[in-house]
Design a protein around this motif. Structure first.
Motif, PDB file in Angstrom:
ATOM      1  N   TYR A   1      -3.263   5.138   3.388  1.00 32.83           N
ATOM      2  CA  TYR A   1      -2.347   5.165   4.796  1.00 32.83           C
ATOM      3  C   TYR A   1      -0.960   3.828   4.084  1.00 32.83           C
TER       4      TYR A   1
ATOM      5  N   CYS B   1       0.966  -1.470  -0.119  1.00 31.20           N
ATOM      6  CA  CYS B   1       0.160  -0.122   0.217  1.00 31.20           C
ATOM      7  C   CYS B   1       1.001   1.166  -0.077  1.00 31.20           C
TER       8      CYS B   1
ATOM      9  N   GLN C   1       2.547  -5.083   7.591  1.00 35.33           N
ATOM     10  CA  GLN C   1       1.620  -4.194   7.639  1.00 35.33           C
ATOM     11  C   GLN C   1       0.933  -3.112   6.023  1.00 35.33           C
ATOM     12  N   GLY C   2       0.480  -3.353   5.554  1.00 33.67           N
ATOM     13  CA  GLY C   2      -0.285  -2.990   4.367  1.00 33.67           C
ATOM     14  C   GLY C   2       0.553  -3.609   3.289  1.00 33.67           C
TER      15      GLY C   2
ATOM     16  N   PRO D   1      -7.741  -3.560   2.872  1.00 34.09           N
ATOM     17  CA  PRO D   1      -7.149  -4.002   2.355  1.00 34.09           C
ATOM     18  C   PRO D   1      -5.552  -3.701   3.218  1.00 34.09           C
ATOM     19  N   GLY D   2      -4.667  -4.777   3.547  1.00 30.00           N
ATOM     20  CA  GLY D   2      -3.623  -4.790   3.878  1.00 30.00           C
ATOM     21  C   GLY D   2      -3.250  -4.131   5.712  1.00 30.00           C
ATOM     22  N   ILE D   3      -4.807  -4.315   6.370  1.00 30.44           N
ATOM     23  CA  ILE D   3      -4.532  -4.005   7.686  1.00 30.44           C
ATOM     24  C   ILE D   3      -4.518  -5.224   8.421  1.00 30.44           C
ATOM     25  N   GLN D   4      -3.987  -5.576   9.648  1.00 29.84           N
ATOM     26  CA  GLN D   4      -3.968  -6.104  10.349  1.00 29.84           C
ATOM     27  C   GLN D   4      -4.172  -7.029  11.356  1.00 29.84           C
TER      28      GLN D   4
END
Lengths: 482, 578
Positions: A88, A68, A189-190, B116-119
């Motif tokens: 982000y 991201c 993360q991301g 998307p992409g966040i855990q």
């Protein structure tokens, strides 16, 4: 890097992209020139402040399109996310920016990382920079865009993601360094997940030293990533691998393991030759070459497909869409793997496939731990070496069975399904065990690059980089001599 | 108000270890599948035709109105699955704050919306109320537990899966005991096993909006609740009737509340319940095929739906039919259940260990700390109130504990303690514990109820109540005047009013008497008797001796309620017996 060249270099890369990306199709999105020059000027100004500056300050980076980037579409080469603009920056991108790096654009990939030739995505196939007018070669996948961008001098370095070889394979095909760190060191993360327990952020660069600089910049605990190793575990790793053996000192001899089970019949003569000649040089320098047995590798071939496909199932539900939209939004390969993954988790199949795959995965890990001379710093404490004399510091193997195949051929093979997975045999075991592995380019006789893979014990990046630098330098000598 | 959870130093007491690959132990998997299979097995494989085409809905009947089918032939087995929202300030895996009625979609972290992409990131403080719940339910806390993904596709679950603890829950093998305190017959004591307690995520709230002129009918989704921490409490299939099931649910709710693990009850949607019901011919081994009724949101609905389901199953079996494993929904308004899906249509949740959440390691020291700081549970409080020195009846003790989160208990206790601590307090003839109980629950409670004042807005302070009872016990106030004082306190809602001032201002102090020899009192009594010669004659002749009470009442009235009823009675008795 002095102040002025930063801006000039960034603009040079932008020009290169303008000239070559039309053919390579490595970038799917390029930052506006204004934004790039603004970042470059900011980086140049950092020099004038006189503060301590990251070695990456002012370097241009390409980012795989599943990582991201704030205010920049991150599509995973899927129609499904074609208009997803993250609010982000992923942790790794944020770190690069903090270091003064310039984000120059987003790179092409297989849809959601599912593929080995960067052909399954929304934007069409990536082309290998080593292609000629007569023959167009695969750039490898799934981080093919990142590898081609580095190999084609469209940027300084690139980030990719490696789930079962997705950085190492394209690096090998394109002739650049591709590094997959130990699982848990770089924040995910991301990074849009493919298989949470296998995914790692990977680094593509033109030489080992650059890859190491990027790794050092990104290697930090991130509390936002539940799989990121915390400070306690990192210290434990440092304690474990605190015995660096400087390669420059010729009295020090490394033990290189050659997994005999990797010597599959499909390996092309050129790859085999590159493998053997490298081993020969290392032996001549006084290092030990030892054959090692890794019988589970054979098992890895069947079940690893499931180990790969199992998490595909994690992707499908993570997108909030109706079935019809999935049909439209996901490509063929993604749909196939989601189905495979979903099936392997149904209550009838769970025991046969998922549990079995987990068992194989554990066996592969144990096998690695049994081979390496240093114990796994995070593993169970019993260091049960059957034969201490047989233990090794690194494993050396090819990255793939051949150099980059013809793009047209692989597109045909892709359509047939499972055949496409054979290449993963060399790269998947390290992913399964979470080990660091690096692909180092060898310029074979036939002109197309060939990569050799060095795998080390978990957390042993420091020594891995050292030995990779050694091999890199030897091969340069070798290339010059032939 | 629950104690702030931050006072418990969770940090350091337990360890979230570094990443390790998750591993489903195959034997657990086999076992869990066997459990599923057992439930699906039919006792009798000679299968009559399925109930296709027959009415799939059944009405619950008002108790006793209809003669039930012969229940004695059938053994009923019920199990409960209770979901309770944990008393935590943040969600289970995101930093968003939990809320009860914040504006829709205002408490949503990117992870809750499945960006998307966040855990997920376990919010460590949420495990504290979860452990409280499990400890209060007498469970074993498993040192190592893990999180799994339960896959299903629905609009209230943006991730497409719920994170739960299917294979390795954090707590198991607990129990609760139902007895007289829970409304069972004095002879009945039932132990209900708690199979496991697991942590999991809550879903979004769906709000159905009927069509209007401008908009079609639609369902709005509020993600505020998405990802809030829940515990799911699964009982063993050991409940034998709807009454036991209702008592069990009530008890679990009160335990959750008392332990501060979950403070919102079913009335606020904080607790929800699924029930599993099966019947089996009495004396036959095993259990019948179970039917699940989902999403019940009151104790009444649980009890009624189980009754209706038992009736339905008996009717099917007595017709020679076979119970189909299925999931049903309950319509509380119509009082009937309807089939949602059959076993064949059952969702395969494709449980899978979550590959990135590390296992949860709960250190014993944390468990011990929580055990040692657990507030007393309802049974302990009730028994305490029933014993000396309080000596309340079971009914009164229960009322105090059950109503308004037990707020009356503290009120009661502080009055009792205040009074017993006063040096010049005269115990009087009444039992102090019972007296305070009576005045708290009935005198004050009744007045609040008839004035529609909630207990939490109770205007009478414990000090005022203690003063009032102090003056009642030492004879300054008669019972009647004490009630008048209480009326005043309830009406004027002023904590500054002092009871002694009221007594003085309104001249409520009792007239001290010399009992039956009080000359002044005798004079007044004689005067009253002379005013009603016929009535007096009827008493004297023994025709209507109860008319004495008429004169006692008039004597009290004439003395302005300041003379104790006993003294009035003695004087009247004396005059008539002369």
């Amino acid at each position: 890097m002095a102040a002025k060249p930063i801006v000039q270099e960034a603009i040079k890369y932008l020009r290169n992209i303008q000239q070559r990306n039309g053919f390579l199709n490595a970038f799917v999105r390029v930052s506006p020139e204004q934004a790039v020059t603004a970042q470059a000027i900011a980086a140049s100004q950092k020099f004038e402040t006189g503060k301590s500056i990251s070695p990456l300050n002012g370097s241009t980076f390409a980012i795989k399109d599943n990582i991201c980037t704030k205010d920049m579409v991150t599509s995973c080469s899927s129609l499904m996310l074609a208009d997803f603009i993250p609010e982000y920056d992923s942790a790794v991108v944020a770190k690069l920016r903090d270091a003064g790096a310039i984000i120059i654009g987003k790179t092409n990939m297989d849809e959601f990382g599912m593929g080995s030739h960067s052909t399954t995505g929304l934007h069409g196939p990536v082309k290998n920079p080593n292609s000629s007018k007569l023959s167009v070669y695969s750039a490898g996948g799934s981080s093919g865009g990142s590898a081609a961008a580095v190999a084609g001098s469209l940027c300084f370095g690139a980030l990719g993601s490696d789930t079962g070889g997705s950085v190492r394979l394209p690096a090998s095909y394109c002739g650049v360094v591709g590094f997959k760190p130990s699982y848990g060191l770089l924040s995910r993360q991301g990074v849009i997940a493919y298989a949470n327990s296998l995914d790692t952020v990977g680094i593509l660069a033109r030489d080992v030293h650059s890859a190491q600089l990027v790794f050092d910049c990104l290697n930090e605990y991130d509390p936002a990533d539940p799989s990121s190793l915390d400070g306690h575990s990192r210290r434990k790793i440092q304690d474990h691998v605190a015995f660096p053996k400087p390669a420059a000192n010729q009295s020090c001899r490394w033990n290189f393991g050659v997994p005999v089970d990797y010597n599959v019949v499909e390996i092309s003569p050129q790859v085999k030759k590159a493998w053997i000649s490298t081993l020969a040089i290392l032996r001549d320098l006084g290092h030990n070459i030892k054959p090692v047995n890794m019988p589970s590798t054979r098992h890895a071939f069947g079940p690893h497909i499931l180990a790969i496909s199992k998490p595909a199932n994690g992707i499908s539900p993570s997108l909030q869409l109706v079935v019809a939209a999935r049909e439209r939004g996901f490509g063929k390969e993604v749909r196939r793997r989601i189905l495979l993954g979903s099936y392997s988790l149904t209550s009838e199949a769970m025991e046969n496939y998922f549990i079995h795959a987990q068992r194989i995965r554990r066996r592969i890990k144990e096998e690695f731990d049994g081979i390496f001379s240093s114990p796994n710093p995070l593993g169970p404490t019993q260091g049960s070496h059957l034969d201490p004399g047989a233990s090794v510091d690194f494993l050396i193997s090819p990255v793939s069975i051949s150099s980059a195949p013809n793009l047209e051929e692989v597109t045909k093979v892709d359509a047939s399904g499972v055949d496409g997975y054979i290449n993963d045999v060399f790269t998947v075991p390290a992913s399964m065990a979470g080990l660091p592995a690096i692909s180092i380019p060898v310029h074979g006789a036939g002109g197309l690059p060939i990569g050799l893979q060095v795998t080390a014990q978990y957390g042993d990046e420091k020594n891995l980089f050292e030995v990779a630098t050694l091999i890199e330098s030897l091969l340069e000598v070798d290339t010059r001599s032939t | 108000m629950p104690p702030p959870i931050s006072t418990i130093r969770a940090r350091g007491l337990f360890v979230i270890p570094r990443y390790r690959n998750q591993w489903v132990c195959p034997s657990c998997l086999t076992q869990s599948r066997r459990l599923h299979a057992e439930a699906a097995k039919t006792p009798n494989q000679s299968t009559p035709p399925p109930l296709v085409g027959r009415s799939q809905s059944v009405k619950s009947t008002v108790k006793g109105k209809e003669k039930d089918s012969d229940n004695s032939k059938w053994e009923v087995t019920v199990g409960l699955e209770i979901h309770a929202q944990l008393n935590a300030s943040r969600k289970l895996f995101s930093y968003a704050a939990t809320s009860f009625n914040a504006p829709p979609n205002s408490r949503v972290a990117p992870f809750d919306a499945s960006i998307p992409g966040i855990q997920p990131k376990l919010n460590i403080p949420t495990i504290v109320p979860a452990i409280r719940a499990a400890v209060a339910l007498d469970c074993r806390i498993n040192r190592r537990s893990a999180f799994d993904r339960k896959h299903y596709f629905y609009k209230d679950q943006p991730n497409g899966y719920q994170i739960t603890q299917f294979y390795h829950p954090f707590a198991s093998d607990g129990k609760i005991v139902l007895n007289e305190l829970d409304g069972l017959d004095p002879s009945e004591v039932v132990e209900i096993g708690i199979k496991q307690v697991q942590m999991e995520q809550d879903t979004a709230k769906s709000i159905f909006q009927p069509s209007t002129e401008d908009t079609p009918a639609r369902t709005l989704v509020d993600l505020n609740r998405t990802g809030s921490a829940l515990v799911e409490i699964i009982t063993t299939p050991s409940l034998k009737s709807s009454k036991h099931a209702a008592a069990c649910l009530k008890k679990i709710q009160s335990i959750l509340r008392a332990s501060t693990a979950a403070i919102d009850g079913m009335e606020k949607g904080g607790v929800r319940c699924d029930v599993n019901v099966s019947i089996q011919g009495r004396g036959l081994p095993g259990l019948g095929r179970r039917v699940e009724i989902k999403n019940l949101n009151s104790v009444k609905a649980v009890q009624e739906s189980i009754e209706a389901e038992i009736k339905r199953q008996i009717a099917v079996r007595e017709r020679g039919g076979e119970i189909e494993g299925e999931t049903r929904g309950w319509d509380a308004v119509k009082g009937e259940s309807r089939k949602l899906r059959s076993k064949e249509g059952e969702v395969d949740y494709r449980y899978k260990p979550d590959a990135e959440l590390p296992p949860l390691i709960i250190d014993e020291s944390l468990v011990n700390h929580i055990k040692s700081t657990l507030p007393p549970l309802p049974d302990q409080i009730i028994l305490g109130l029933m014993n000396e020195p309080f000596a309340l009846t079971l009914k009164d003790a229960r009322t105090m504990v059950d109503l308004d989160d037990g707020a009356r208990v503290n009120y009661y206790r502080s009055i009792y303690e205040d009074l017993s601590a006063r040096q010049d307090f005269k115990p009087g003839s009444k039992h102090l514990g019972k007296l305070v109980g009576n005045w708290t629950l009935h005198e004050l409670g009744g007045r609040l109820a008839s004035s529609f004042i909630a207990w939490l807005d109770n205007p009478v302070t414990t000090a005022q109540m203690a003063d009032l009872l102090f003056n009642l016990q030492n004879g300054t106030l008669t019972a009647g005047n004490a009630k008048r004082v209480l009326d005043h306190l309830v009406t004027f809602n002023d904590s500054n009013i002092r009871v002694v001032d009221l007594i003085e201002e309104y001249d409520l102090g009792s007239r001290s008497t010399e009992g039956e020899d009080d000359e002044g009192l005798i004079q007044i009594a004689n005067h009253i008797i002379s005013e009603y010669p016929e009535k007096a004659e009827q008493v004297r002749s023994g025709k209507k001796p109860n008319l004495k009470n008429f004169f006692i009442g008039n004597l009290m009235k004439a003395t302005g309620g300041k003379v104790d009823v006993q003294a009035c009675k003695q004087v009247i008795e004396k005059i008539f017996s002369a």
